[in-house]
Design an enzyme around this catalytic site. Structure first.
Site, PDB file in Angstrom:
ATOM      1  N   ASP A  46     -15.064  38.894 -34.160  1.00 40.58           N
ATOM      2  CA  ASP A  46     -14.339  37.862 -33.408  1.00 40.58           C
ATOM      3  C   ASP A  46     -13.152  38.510 -32.707  1.00 40.58           C
ATOM      4  OD1 ASP A  46     -13.825  35.223 -32.628  1.00 40.58           O
ATOM      5  OD2 ASP A  46     -14.221  34.476 -34.644  1.00 40.58           O
ATOM      6  N   ASP A 105     -13.229  34.460 -28.652  1.00 37.99           N
ATOM      7  CA  ASP A 105     -12.580  33.186 -28.916  1.00 37.99           C
ATOM      8  C   ASP A 105     -11.863  32.673 -27.669  1.00 37.99           C
ATOM      9  OD1 ASP A 105     -11.611  31.233 -31.068  1.00 37.99           O
ATOM     10  OD2 ASP A 105      -9.716  31.903 -30.200  1.00 37.99           O
ATOM     11  N   GLU A 155     -16.872  31.700 -26.422  1.00 40.89           N
ATOM     12  CA  GLU A 155     -16.613  30.310 -26.799  1.00 40.89           C
ATOM     13  C   GLU A 155     -15.966  29.597 -25.612  1.00 40.89           C
ATOM     14  OE1 GLU A 155     -14.065  27.819 -30.141  1.00 40.89           O
ATOM     15  OE2 GLU A 155     -13.160  29.474 -29.042  1.00 40.89           O
ATOM     16  N   HIS A 201     -16.329  26.979 -38.136  1.00 39.51           N
ATOM     17  CA  HIS A 201     -15.107  26.847 -38.931  1.00 39.51           C
ATOM     18  C   HIS A 201     -14.106  25.865 -38.334  1.00 39.51           C
ATOM     19  CE1 HIS A 201     -14.257  29.682 -35.742  1.00 39.51           C
ATOM     20  NE2 HIS A 201     -12.978  29.500 -35.951  1.00 39.51           N
ATOM     21  N   ASP A 202     -14.435  25.251 -37.207  1.00 34.51           N
ATOM     22  CA  ASP A 202     -13.491  24.360 -36.526  1.00 34.51           C
ATOM     23  C   ASP A 202     -13.869  22.888 -36.594  1.00 34.51           C
ATOM     24  OD1 ASP A 202     -11.566  26.183 -35.662  1.00 34.51           O
ATOM     25  OD2 ASP A 202     -12.656  26.682 -33.836  1.00 34.51           O
TER      26      ASP A 202
END
Length: 536
Positions: A99, A201, A270, A331-332
Protein backbone atom coordinates in the site's frame (compact mmCIF):
# COMPACT_ATOMS: atom_id res chain seq x y z
CA UNK A 1 -3.72 -19.30 -25.36
CA UNK A 2 -1.67 -16.12 -25.24
CA UNK A 3 0.09 -15.73 -21.90
CA UNK A 4 -1.87 -13.37 -19.65
CA UNK A 5 -0.20 -11.01 -17.15
CA UNK A 6 -0.29 -12.57 -13.68
CA UNK A 7 -2.60 -9.91 -12.31
CA UNK A 8 -5.37 -10.35 -14.88
CA UNK A 9 -8.08 -12.35 -13.20
CA UNK A 10 -6.02 -12.55 -10.01
CA UNK A 11 -7.50 -12.83 -6.52
CA UNK A 12 -5.63 -10.38 -4.29
CA UNK A 13 -5.93 -11.08 -0.56
CA UNK A 14 -5.82 -7.91 1.52
CA UNK A 15 -3.83 -8.23 4.73
CA UNK A 16 -4.41 -5.62 7.43
CA UNK A 17 -1.15 -6.09 9.38
CA UNK A 18 -2.43 -4.86 12.74
CA UNK A 19 -5.07 -7.57 12.77
CA UNK A 20 -3.75 -10.68 11.02
CA UNK A 21 -1.36 -12.21 13.59
CA UNK A 22 0.62 -10.91 16.58
CA UNK A 23 3.97 -12.71 16.66
CA UNK A 24 5.71 -10.74 19.43
CA UNK A 25 2.96 -10.58 22.05
CA UNK A 26 2.26 -6.84 22.14
CA UNK A 27 -1.40 -7.09 21.08
CA UNK A 28 -0.79 -5.75 17.56
CA UNK A 29 -0.27 -7.79 14.41
CA UNK A 30 3.09 -7.55 12.67
CA UNK A 31 5.14 -8.64 9.67
CA UNK A 32 6.50 -11.83 11.34
CA UNK A 33 2.86 -12.67 12.06
CA UNK A 34 2.05 -12.43 8.35
CA UNK A 35 5.03 -14.64 7.53
CA UNK A 36 3.75 -17.21 10.04
CA UNK A 37 0.40 -17.31 8.24
CA UNK A 38 1.62 -17.45 4.62
CA UNK A 39 0.91 -21.18 4.37
CA UNK A 40 -2.70 -20.48 5.33
CA UNK A 41 -2.99 -17.63 2.82
CA UNK A 42 -1.50 -19.78 0.07
CA UNK A 43 -4.03 -22.51 0.92
CA UNK A 44 -6.84 -20.09 0.08
CA UNK A 45 -5.98 -20.32 -3.61
CA UNK A 46 -5.31 -16.60 -3.98
CA UNK A 47 -2.65 -15.18 -6.28
CA UNK A 48 -1.27 -12.25 -4.31
CA UNK A 49 -1.36 -10.42 -1.01
CA UNK A 50 -1.90 -6.69 -0.63
CA UNK A 51 -0.29 -5.56 2.62
CA UNK A 52 -1.77 -2.40 4.11
CA UNK A 53 0.79 0.21 5.31
CA UNK A 54 3.61 -0.97 7.55
CA UNK A 55 5.82 2.12 7.13
CA UNK A 56 7.14 4.27 9.95
CA UNK A 57 4.24 6.34 11.22
CA UNK A 58 2.80 8.02 14.34
CA UNK A 59 -0.29 5.88 13.61
CA UNK A 60 -2.82 8.70 13.84
CA UNK A 61 -4.54 7.00 10.87
CA UNK A 62 -3.07 3.55 11.51
CA UNK A 63 -0.23 3.76 9.01
CA UNK A 64 -1.90 5.81 6.30
CA UNK A 65 0.03 8.76 7.76
CA UNK A 66 3.60 7.96 6.73
CA UNK A 67 6.58 9.65 8.33
CA UNK A 68 9.23 7.64 6.45
CA UNK A 69 8.46 5.86 3.17
CA UNK A 70 11.66 3.80 3.31
CA UNK A 71 11.45 2.27 6.77
CA UNK A 72 9.22 -0.18 8.61
CA UNK A 73 7.55 1.02 11.78
CA UNK A 74 8.97 -0.83 14.83
CA UNK A 75 5.40 -1.78 15.72
CA UNK A 76 5.40 -4.09 12.68
CA UNK A 77 9.04 -5.15 12.52
CA UNK A 78 12.06 -4.24 10.41
CA UNK A 79 13.17 -3.91 6.81
CA UNK A 80 14.61 -7.40 7.15
CA UNK A 81 11.12 -8.64 8.02
CA UNK A 82 9.55 -7.19 4.88
CA UNK A 83 12.39 -8.63 2.80
CA UNK A 84 11.73 -12.01 4.42
CA UNK A 85 8.00 -11.65 3.79
CA UNK A 86 8.59 -11.00 0.09
CA UNK A 87 10.96 -13.96 -0.18
CA UNK A 88 8.70 -16.36 1.71
CA UNK A 89 5.60 -15.28 -0.24
CA UNK A 90 7.40 -15.79 -3.55
CA UNK A 91 8.49 -19.25 -2.41
CA UNK A 92 4.80 -20.12 -2.05
CA UNK A 93 3.82 -18.69 -5.42
CA UNK A 94 2.29 -15.54 -3.95
CA UNK A 95 2.91 -12.08 -5.35
CA UNK A 96 3.31 -9.18 -2.92
CA UNK A 97 1.63 -5.79 -3.37
CA UNK A 98 2.16 -2.99 -0.89
CA UNK A 99 0.00 0.00 0.00
CA UNK A 100 1.52 3.32 -1.05
CA UNK A 101 0.06 6.62 0.16
CA UNK A 102 1.32 9.15 -2.35
CA UNK A 103 -1.05 12.08 -1.90
CA UNK A 104 -0.10 13.04 1.66
CA UNK A 105 2.33 12.32 4.48
CA UNK A 106 2.28 12.52 8.25
CA UNK A 107 2.92 15.92 9.80
CA UNK A 108 5.83 14.15 11.50
CA UNK A 109 7.58 13.56 8.18
CA UNK A 110 10.88 15.44 7.95
CA UNK A 111 9.72 17.12 4.74
CA UNK A 112 6.73 18.72 6.45
CA UNK A 113 8.69 19.62 9.54
CA UNK A 114 10.99 21.65 7.30
CA UNK A 115 8.26 23.01 5.03
CA UNK A 116 6.22 24.45 7.91
CA UNK A 117 9.15 26.48 9.31
CA UNK A 118 9.26 29.23 6.67
CA UNK A 119 8.17 30.29 3.22
CA UNK A 120 11.67 30.19 1.72
CA UNK A 121 13.31 26.91 2.77
CA UNK A 122 14.13 24.05 0.38
CA UNK A 123 10.88 22.22 1.13
CA UNK A 124 8.69 25.32 1.43
CA UNK A 125 6.71 24.45 -1.71
CA UNK A 126 6.44 20.70 -1.07
CA UNK A 127 3.04 20.97 0.61
CA UNK A 128 -0.13 22.91 -0.26
CA UNK A 129 0.12 26.27 1.49
CA UNK A 130 -2.28 29.19 1.08
CA UNK A 131 -2.75 32.64 2.54
CA UNK A 132 -5.89 33.27 4.58
CA UNK A 133 -8.88 35.17 3.28
CA UNK A 134 -9.11 38.86 4.25
CA UNK A 135 -11.05 37.96 7.39
CA UNK A 136 -8.52 35.33 8.42
CA UNK A 137 -10.65 32.35 7.47
CA UNK A 138 -9.41 29.52 5.20
CA UNK A 139 -8.86 30.35 1.52
CA UNK A 140 -11.87 28.37 0.33
CA UNK A 141 -14.64 26.00 1.45
CA UNK A 142 -12.85 22.67 1.00
CA UNK A 143 -13.69 20.06 3.64
CA UNK A 144 -11.73 17.15 5.09
CA UNK A 145 -13.23 13.68 4.80
CA UNK A 146 -12.64 13.08 8.51
CA UNK A 147 -14.54 16.21 9.52
CA UNK A 148 -14.23 19.99 9.47
CA UNK A 149 -12.26 22.29 7.21
CA UNK A 150 -9.54 20.83 4.98
CA UNK A 151 -7.31 23.74 6.05
CA UNK A 152 -5.20 24.02 9.20
CA UNK A 153 -3.46 27.20 10.37
CA UNK A 154 0.32 27.17 10.73
CA UNK A 155 1.51 30.21 12.72
CA UNK A 156 5.17 29.76 11.78
CA UNK A 157 4.37 30.52 8.15
CA UNK A 158 1.24 32.58 8.70
CA UNK A 159 -0.54 30.32 6.22
CA UNK A 160 -2.97 27.45 6.03
CA UNK A 161 -1.99 23.99 4.82
CA UNK A 162 -4.31 21.54 3.05
CA UNK A 163 -5.27 18.17 4.52
CA UNK A 164 -7.95 16.10 2.82
CA UNK A 165 -8.01 13.67 5.74
CA UNK A 166 -6.78 14.29 9.32
CA UNK A 167 -5.03 17.57 10.11
CA UNK A 168 -1.98 15.42 10.87
CA UNK A 169 -1.98 14.29 7.20
CA UNK A 170 -0.85 17.32 5.16
CA UNK A 171 -1.23 17.07 1.39
CA UNK A 172 1.84 17.08 -0.81
CA UNK A 173 1.97 19.70 -3.55
CA UNK A 174 2.19 17.79 -6.83
CA UNK A 175 2.33 21.06 -8.77
CA UNK A 176 5.91 21.12 -7.48
CA UNK A 177 7.98 19.07 -9.92
CA UNK A 178 10.49 18.16 -7.19
CA UNK A 179 7.70 16.45 -5.26
CA UNK A 180 6.78 14.32 -8.25
CA UNK A 181 10.40 13.28 -8.74
CA UNK A 182 10.81 12.48 -5.05
CA UNK A 183 7.68 10.34 -4.89
CA UNK A 184 8.81 8.36 -7.93
CA UNK A 185 12.05 7.70 -6.05
CA UNK A 186 10.09 6.52 -2.99
CA UNK A 187 8.16 4.06 -5.16
CA UNK A 188 11.33 2.81 -6.85
CA UNK A 189 12.89 2.07 -3.46
CA UNK A 190 10.31 -0.71 -3.04
CA UNK A 191 10.55 -1.88 -6.63
CA UNK A 192 14.22 -2.52 -6.01
CA UNK A 193 13.34 -4.55 -2.91
CA UNK A 194 11.29 -6.93 -5.03
CA UNK A 195 7.62 -6.05 -4.55
CA UNK A 196 5.29 -7.10 -7.35
CA UNK A 197 2.90 -4.19 -7.28
CA UNK A 198 1.26 -1.31 -5.48
CA UNK A 199 -2.17 -0.53 -4.19
CA UNK A 200 -2.24 3.26 -4.48
CA UNK A 201 -4.30 4.86 -1.74
CA UNK A 202 -6.49 7.87 -2.64
CA UNK A 203 -4.57 8.22 -5.90
CA UNK A 204 -6.94 10.80 -7.38
CA UNK A 205 -6.15 13.19 -4.48
CA UNK A 206 -2.60 14.02 -5.62
CA UNK A 207 -3.41 17.26 -7.42
CA UNK A 208 -5.61 20.16 -6.36
CA UNK A 209 -6.97 23.10 -8.34
CA UNK A 210 -4.10 25.57 -8.47
CA UNK A 211 -6.52 28.51 -8.31
CA UNK A 212 -8.08 27.13 -5.11
CA UNK A 213 -11.63 27.60 -6.35
CA UNK A 214 -14.35 26.66 -3.86
CA UNK A 215 -16.41 23.54 -4.49
CA UNK A 216 -20.07 24.04 -5.44
CA UNK A 217 -22.83 22.80 -3.15
CA UNK A 218 -24.50 19.46 -3.79
CA UNK A 219 -28.31 19.22 -3.71
CA UNK A 220 -29.72 17.55 -0.61
CA UNK A 221 -31.16 14.59 -2.55
CA UNK A 222 -27.71 13.78 -3.99
CA UNK A 223 -25.80 13.67 -0.69
CA UNK A 224 -25.57 9.89 -0.71
CA UNK A 225 -21.86 9.43 -0.01
CA UNK A 226 -19.43 6.84 -1.31
CA UNK A 227 -17.00 5.51 1.27
CA UNK A 228 -17.88 8.08 3.91
CA UNK A 229 -20.77 8.73 6.29
CA UNK A 230 -23.85 10.43 4.89
CA UNK A 231 -23.93 12.49 8.11
CA UNK A 232 -20.57 13.94 7.14
CA UNK A 233 -20.74 17.48 5.67
CA UNK A 234 -18.15 16.27 3.13
CA UNK A 235 -21.14 14.90 1.21
CA UNK A 236 -22.62 18.40 0.96
CA UNK A 237 -20.20 19.46 -1.81
CA UNK A 238 -19.34 18.46 -5.34
CA UNK A 239 -15.63 17.73 -5.03
CA UNK A 240 -14.48 19.01 -8.39
CA UNK A 241 -11.59 21.27 -7.34
CA UNK A 242 -9.98 19.58 -4.34
CA UNK A 243 -9.15 16.31 -6.16
CA UNK A 244 -9.33 14.41 -9.48
CA UNK A 245 -7.57 17.17 -11.42
CA UNK A 246 -6.50 16.66 -15.07
CA UNK A 247 -2.82 17.09 -14.18
CA UNK A 248 -3.01 13.81 -12.30
CA UNK A 249 -3.12 11.89 -15.57
CA UNK A 250 0.33 13.14 -16.57
CA UNK A 251 1.77 12.07 -13.23
CA UNK A 252 0.23 8.62 -13.61
CA UNK A 253 1.96 8.32 -16.96
CA UNK A 254 5.29 9.00 -15.24
CA UNK A 255 4.43 6.41 -12.63
CA UNK A 256 3.53 3.85 -15.29
CA UNK A 257 6.78 4.52 -17.17
CA UNK A 258 8.62 3.67 -13.95
CA UNK A 259 6.64 0.46 -13.46
CA UNK A 260 7.28 -0.59 -17.06
CA UNK A 261 11.03 -0.58 -16.42
CA UNK A 262 10.49 -3.54 -14.10
CA UNK A 263 9.11 -6.98 -14.89
CA UNK A 264 5.43 -7.79 -14.36
CA UNK A 265 4.66 -4.95 -11.93
CA UNK A 266 1.02 -4.06 -11.35
CA UNK A 267 -0.60 -0.86 -10.07
CA UNK A 268 -4.07 -0.75 -8.51
CA UNK A 269 -5.50 2.68 -7.81
CA UNK A 270 -8.17 3.46 -5.22
CA UNK A 271 -10.65 5.96 -6.65
CA UNK A 272 -13.14 8.16 -4.81
CA UNK A 273 -14.51 10.93 -7.01
CA UNK A 274 -17.74 12.56 -8.09
CA UNK A 275 -18.00 10.01 -10.91
CA UNK A 276 -15.83 7.15 -9.74
CA UNK A 277 -16.69 4.80 -12.60
CA UNK A 278 -15.64 7.41 -15.17
CA UNK A 279 -12.46 8.18 -13.22
CA UNK A 280 -11.67 4.47 -12.99
CA UNK A 281 -11.87 4.25 -16.77
CA UNK A 282 -9.87 7.45 -17.32
CA UNK A 283 -7.08 6.32 -14.99
CA UNK A 284 -6.67 2.88 -16.61
CA UNK A 285 -7.36 3.66 -20.26
CA UNK A 286 -4.61 3.60 -22.87
CA UNK A 287 -2.09 1.20 -21.28
CA UNK A 288 0.01 4.17 -20.16
CA UNK A 289 -1.44 4.94 -16.72
CA UNK A 290 -2.64 2.53 -14.02
CA UNK A 291 -3.03 -1.17 -14.75
CA UNK A 292 -6.22 -1.42 -12.69
CA UNK A 293 -8.51 0.73 -10.55
CA UNK A 294 -11.22 0.10 -8.02
CA UNK A 295 -13.68 2.29 -6.17
CA UNK A 296 -16.32 2.21 -3.44
CA UNK A 297 -19.12 1.38 -5.87
CA UNK A 298 -19.54 -2.17 -4.51
CA UNK A 299 -18.56 -1.17 -0.98
CA UNK A 300 -21.94 0.43 -0.28
CA UNK A 301 -25.20 -0.78 1.26
CA UNK A 302 -26.71 -1.37 -2.19
CA UNK A 303 -27.38 -5.09 -2.56
CA UNK A 304 -29.47 -6.12 -5.52
CA UNK A 305 -28.87 -7.86 -8.85
CA UNK A 306 -29.87 -4.66 -10.66
CA UNK A 307 -27.36 -2.51 -8.78
CA UNK A 308 -24.48 -4.92 -9.41
CA UNK A 309 -25.47 -5.23 -13.05
CA UNK A 310 -25.80 -1.47 -13.58
CA UNK A 311 -22.49 -0.73 -11.82
CA UNK A 312 -20.44 -3.31 -13.70
CA UNK A 313 -22.12 -2.57 -17.05
CA UNK A 314 -21.50 1.17 -16.68
CA UNK A 315 -17.81 0.62 -16.06
CA UNK A 316 -17.55 -1.90 -18.90
CA UNK A 317 -19.03 0.65 -21.30
CA UNK A 318 -16.32 3.16 -20.40
CA UNK A 319 -13.23 0.98 -19.97
CA UNK A 320 -12.19 0.33 -23.57
CA UNK A 321 -9.01 -1.77 -23.18
CA UNK A 322 -8.78 -1.12 -19.44
CA UNK A 323 -9.03 -3.89 -16.84
CA UNK A 324 -11.32 -3.64 -13.79
CA UNK A 325 -10.77 -4.76 -10.22
CA UNK A 326 -13.67 -5.35 -7.85
CA UNK A 327 -14.00 -5.54 -4.08
CA UNK A 328 -17.03 -5.90 -1.80
CA UNK A 329 -15.11 -5.29 1.44
CA UNK A 330 -11.96 -3.74 2.85
CA UNK A 331 -10.61 -2.02 5.98
CA UNK A 332 -12.73 1.11 5.43
CA UNK A 333 -16.29 -0.28 5.30
CA UNK A 334 -18.53 -2.55 7.35
CA UNK A 335 -18.10 -6.28 6.78
CA UNK A 336 -19.96 -7.32 3.65
CA UNK A 337 -22.16 -10.04 5.17
CA UNK A 338 -23.53 -7.52 7.68
CA UNK A 339 -23.69 -4.65 5.22
CA UNK A 340 -25.57 -6.65 2.61
CA UNK A 341 -27.25 -9.29 4.75
CA UNK A 342 -28.32 -7.50 7.92
CA UNK A 343 -30.41 -9.91 9.96
CA UNK A 344 -30.18 -12.41 7.09
CA UNK A 345 -26.37 -12.57 7.31
CA UNK A 346 -25.15 -16.13 7.42
CA UNK A 347 -22.97 -18.74 5.79
CA UNK A 348 -25.08 -19.16 2.65
CA UNK A 349 -24.91 -15.43 1.91
CA UNK A 350 -21.16 -15.32 2.56
CA UNK A 351 -20.50 -18.24 0.20
CA UNK A 352 -22.61 -16.74 -2.57
CA UNK A 353 -21.11 -13.26 -2.28
CA UNK A 354 -17.56 -14.61 -2.49
CA UNK A 355 -18.41 -16.72 -5.55
CA UNK A 356 -20.22 -13.80 -7.20
CA UNK A 357 -17.25 -11.50 -6.67
CA UNK A 358 -14.82 -14.11 -8.04
CA UNK A 359 -17.00 -14.53 -11.15
CA UNK A 360 -17.14 -10.89 -12.26
CA UNK A 361 -14.92 -9.81 -15.12
CA UNK A 362 -11.66 -8.44 -13.78
CA UNK A 363 -9.36 -8.99 -10.86
CA UNK A 364 -10.58 -9.18 -7.26
CA UNK A 365 -9.55 -7.87 -3.85
CA UNK A 366 -10.68 -10.15 -1.02
CA UNK A 367 -10.37 -8.71 2.49
CA UNK A 368 -9.02 -10.92 5.28
CA UNK A 369 -11.87 -12.63 7.09
CA UNK A 370 -14.23 -12.72 4.12
CA UNK A 371 -13.18 -16.34 3.66
CA UNK A 372 -14.63 -16.98 7.15
CA UNK A 373 -17.85 -15.03 6.60
CA UNK A 374 -17.01 -12.71 9.49
CA UNK A 375 -19.78 -10.22 10.37
CA UNK A 376 -19.26 -6.63 11.46
CA UNK A 377 -18.35 -6.16 15.13
CA UNK A 378 -20.35 -3.70 17.23
CA UNK A 379 -18.02 -1.77 19.55
CA UNK A 380 -18.62 0.73 22.31
CA UNK A 381 -17.32 4.28 22.14
CA UNK A 382 -14.71 3.36 24.77
CA UNK A 383 -13.41 0.53 22.56
CA UNK A 384 -13.03 2.64 19.42
CA UNK A 385 -9.56 3.46 18.10
CA UNK A 386 -10.55 5.04 14.77
CA UNK A 387 -10.58 8.88 14.89
CA UNK A 388 -13.16 8.89 12.10
CA UNK A 389 -15.65 6.93 14.20
CA UNK A 390 -14.89 8.87 17.38
CA UNK A 391 -15.62 12.14 15.57
CA UNK A 392 -18.96 11.03 14.12
CA UNK A 393 -20.20 8.79 16.96
CA UNK A 394 -22.92 7.61 17.42
CA UNK A 395 -24.44 8.05 13.95
CA UNK A 396 -21.32 6.62 12.34
CA UNK A 397 -19.17 4.22 14.32
CA UNK A 398 -16.11 4.34 12.12
CA UNK A 399 -14.05 1.54 10.66
CA UNK A 400 -12.97 -0.46 13.70
CA UNK A 401 -15.82 -2.96 13.36
CA UNK A 402 -14.21 -4.46 10.25
CA UNK A 403 -10.63 -4.20 11.56
CA UNK A 404 -10.82 -6.51 14.57
CA UNK A 405 -8.23 -9.33 14.74
CA UNK A 406 -8.50 -12.56 12.78
CA UNK A 407 -9.83 -15.47 14.89
CA UNK A 408 -7.47 -18.42 14.45
CA UNK A 409 -8.58 -20.72 17.27
CA UNK A 410 -10.59 -21.19 20.45
CA UNK A 411 -8.19 -19.55 22.90
CA UNK A 412 -9.10 -16.39 24.83
CA UNK A 413 -8.03 -13.94 22.12
CA UNK A 414 -8.85 -16.21 19.23
CA UNK A 415 -5.25 -17.30 18.75
CA UNK A 416 -4.37 -13.84 17.47
CA UNK A 417 -2.26 -12.80 20.46
CA UNK A 418 -1.18 -13.97 23.90
CA UNK A 419 -2.25 -10.62 25.39
CA UNK A 420 -5.21 -8.25 25.13
CA UNK A 421 -5.31 -7.19 21.45
CA UNK A 422 -5.64 -3.64 20.18
CA UNK A 423 -9.26 -4.38 19.29
CA UNK A 424 -11.29 -7.19 20.85
CA UNK A 425 -11.90 -10.63 19.36
CA UNK A 426 -15.63 -11.06 19.99
CA UNK A 427 -17.32 -14.38 20.70
CA UNK A 428 -19.24 -14.31 17.40
CA UNK A 429 -15.90 -14.26 15.57
CA UNK A 430 -14.32 -16.90 17.78
CA UNK A 431 -17.15 -19.28 16.84
CA UNK A 432 -16.10 -18.79 13.21
CA UNK A 433 -12.38 -19.29 13.77
CA UNK A 434 -10.05 -20.85 11.21
CA UNK A 435 -9.35 -24.05 13.16
CA UNK A 436 -13.06 -24.85 13.49
CA UNK A 437 -13.86 -24.05 9.87
CA UNK A 438 -11.02 -26.16 8.49
CA UNK A 439 -12.62 -29.22 10.14
CA UNK A 440 -16.11 -28.40 8.86
CA UNK A 441 -16.53 -29.34 5.19
CA UNK A 442 -19.63 -27.16 4.88
CA UNK A 443 -17.90 -24.05 6.29
CA UNK A 444 -17.47 -20.76 4.45
CA UNK A 445 -13.70 -21.30 4.51
CA UNK A 446 -13.89 -24.67 2.76
CA UNK A 447 -16.37 -23.27 0.25
CA UNK A 448 -13.97 -20.40 -0.46
CA UNK A 449 -11.06 -22.78 -1.02
CA UNK A 450 -13.08 -25.11 -3.27
CA UNK A 451 -14.26 -22.25 -5.42
CA UNK A 452 -10.87 -20.57 -5.85
CA UNK A 453 -9.27 -23.89 -6.85
CA UNK A 454 -12.05 -24.58 -9.33
CA UNK A 455 -11.82 -21.05 -10.71
CA UNK A 456 -8.14 -21.53 -11.57
CA UNK A 457 -9.22 -23.97 -14.30
CA UNK A 458 -11.97 -21.71 -15.67
CA UNK A 459 -10.35 -19.38 -18.18
CA UNK A 460 -13.74 -17.87 -19.00
CA UNK A 461 -14.10 -16.66 -15.38
CA UNK A 462 -10.53 -15.38 -15.14
CA UNK A 463 -10.13 -13.68 -18.50
CA UNK A 464 -13.44 -13.71 -20.38
CA UNK A 465 -15.85 -11.04 -21.49
CA UNK A 466 -19.05 -10.47 -19.54
CA UNK A 467 -22.62 -10.18 -20.83
CA UNK A 468 -25.53 -9.71 -18.44
CA UNK A 469 -28.86 -11.41 -19.04
CA UNK A 470 -32.16 -10.71 -17.26
CA UNK A 471 -33.66 -14.02 -16.11
CA UNK A 472 -35.17 -13.21 -12.70
CA UNK A 473 -35.33 -10.00 -10.66
CA UNK A 474 -33.78 -11.78 -7.66
CA UNK A 475 -31.02 -13.45 -9.65
CA UNK A 476 -27.85 -11.84 -10.99
CA UNK A 477 -27.09 -13.65 -14.27
CA UNK A 478 -24.33 -13.19 -16.80
CA UNK A 479 -22.32 -15.04 -19.41
CA UNK A 480 -18.52 -15.22 -19.27
CA UNK A 481 -16.94 -15.99 -22.65
CA UNK A 482 -13.33 -16.71 -23.54
CA UNK A 483 -11.68 -18.59 -26.44
CA UNK A 484 -14.86 -20.42 -27.40
CA UNK A 485 -15.84 -21.26 -23.82
CA UNK A 486 -19.12 -19.84 -22.53
CA UNK A 487 -20.33 -20.13 -18.96
CA UNK A 488 -23.65 -18.90 -17.55
CA UNK A 489 -23.30 -17.75 -13.93
CA UNK A 490 -26.42 -17.25 -11.79
CA UNK A 491 -26.58 -15.94 -8.21
CA UNK A 492 -29.73 -15.90 -6.10
CA UNK A 493 -29.79 -12.71 -4.00
CA UNK A 494 -32.91 -13.85 -2.15
CA UNK A 495 -33.30 -15.78 1.12
CA UNK A 496 -35.88 -17.93 -0.68
CA UNK A 497 -35.35 -20.53 -3.39
CA UNK A 498 -36.33 -19.46 -6.88
CA UNK A 499 -36.86 -20.94 -10.34
CA UNK A 500 -35.15 -19.50 -13.38
CA UNK A 501 -36.25 -20.19 -16.95
CA UNK A 502 -33.18 -20.39 -19.16
CA UNK A 503 -33.15 -19.30 -22.82
CA UNK A 504 -32.78 -22.94 -23.95
CA UNK A 505 -32.15 -26.44 -22.58
CA UNK A 506 -28.70 -27.03 -24.12
CA UNK A 507 -26.79 -26.19 -20.96
CA UNK A 508 -24.46 -28.62 -19.20
CA UNK A 509 -23.94 -28.55 -15.44
CA UNK A 510 -20.40 -27.65 -14.36
CA UNK A 511 -19.19 -29.34 -11.18
CA UNK A 512 -16.39 -28.81 -8.70
CA UNK A 513 -17.36 -25.30 -7.57
CA UNK A 514 -19.17 -26.52 -4.47
CA UNK A 515 -22.70 -25.20 -5.13
CA UNK A 516 -25.75 -27.46 -5.35
CA UNK A 517 -28.65 -26.64 -7.68
CA UNK A 518 -31.17 -28.49 -9.85
CA UNK A 519 -31.45 -28.26 -13.64
CA UNK A 520 -34.38 -29.88 -15.45
CA UNK A 521 -34.52 -29.05 -19.14
CA UNK A 522 -34.44 -25.26 -19.22
CA UNK A 523 -35.68 -24.89 -15.64
CA UNK A 524 -33.03 -23.99 -13.07
CA UNK A 525 -33.87 -24.20 -9.36
CA UNK A 526 -31.58 -22.21 -7.07
CA UNK A 527 -31.70 -22.55 -3.28
CA UNK A 528 -31.62 -19.49 -1.03
CA UNK A 529 -28.47 -17.45 -1.67
CA UNK A 530 -27.49 -20.19 -4.12
CA UNK A 531 -25.35 -20.12 -7.25
CA UNK A 532 -25.05 -22.14 -10.44
CA UNK A 533 -22.55 -22.49 -13.27
CA UNK A 534 -23.56 -23.92 -16.62
CA UNK A 535 -21.56 -24.62 -19.78
CA UNK A 536 -23.41 -23.12 -22.74
Amino acid sequence: MQQQPWWRGAIIYQVYPRSLMDANGDGVGDLPGIINRLDYIASLGVDAIWVSPFFRSPMKDFGYDISDYRDVDPLFGTLNDIDELIQQAHARGLKVMIDQVLSHTSDQHAWFQQSRESRDNEKSDWYVWADPSEDGTPPNNWLAIFGGSAWEWEPRRGQYYLHNFLKSQPDLNYHCIEVQAQMLDEVEFWLQRGVDGFRLDAINFCFHDKSLRSNPAKPVDEREGRGFSEDNPYAFQRHIYDKTQPENLQFLQKLRALFDRYDQIVSLGEISSENSLQTMADYSRGNDKLHMTYSFELLTDDFSPQYIRDTVSTLESKLAEGWPCWAVGNHDVARVVSRWGGAKAGDALAKMVNAMLFSLRGSVCSYQGEELGLPEVSLTLEQLQDPYGITFWPRFKGRDGCRTPMPWGDTEHGGFSSVEPWLPVVEEHRRRNVARQIKNQSSVLNAYQRFTQWRKEQNSLRYGDIEFVDLNKNVLSFYRTFAGERVLCCFNFSEESCEVTLPDDSNQVLTGHGFDFKLTGNKLMLPEFGASFLQC
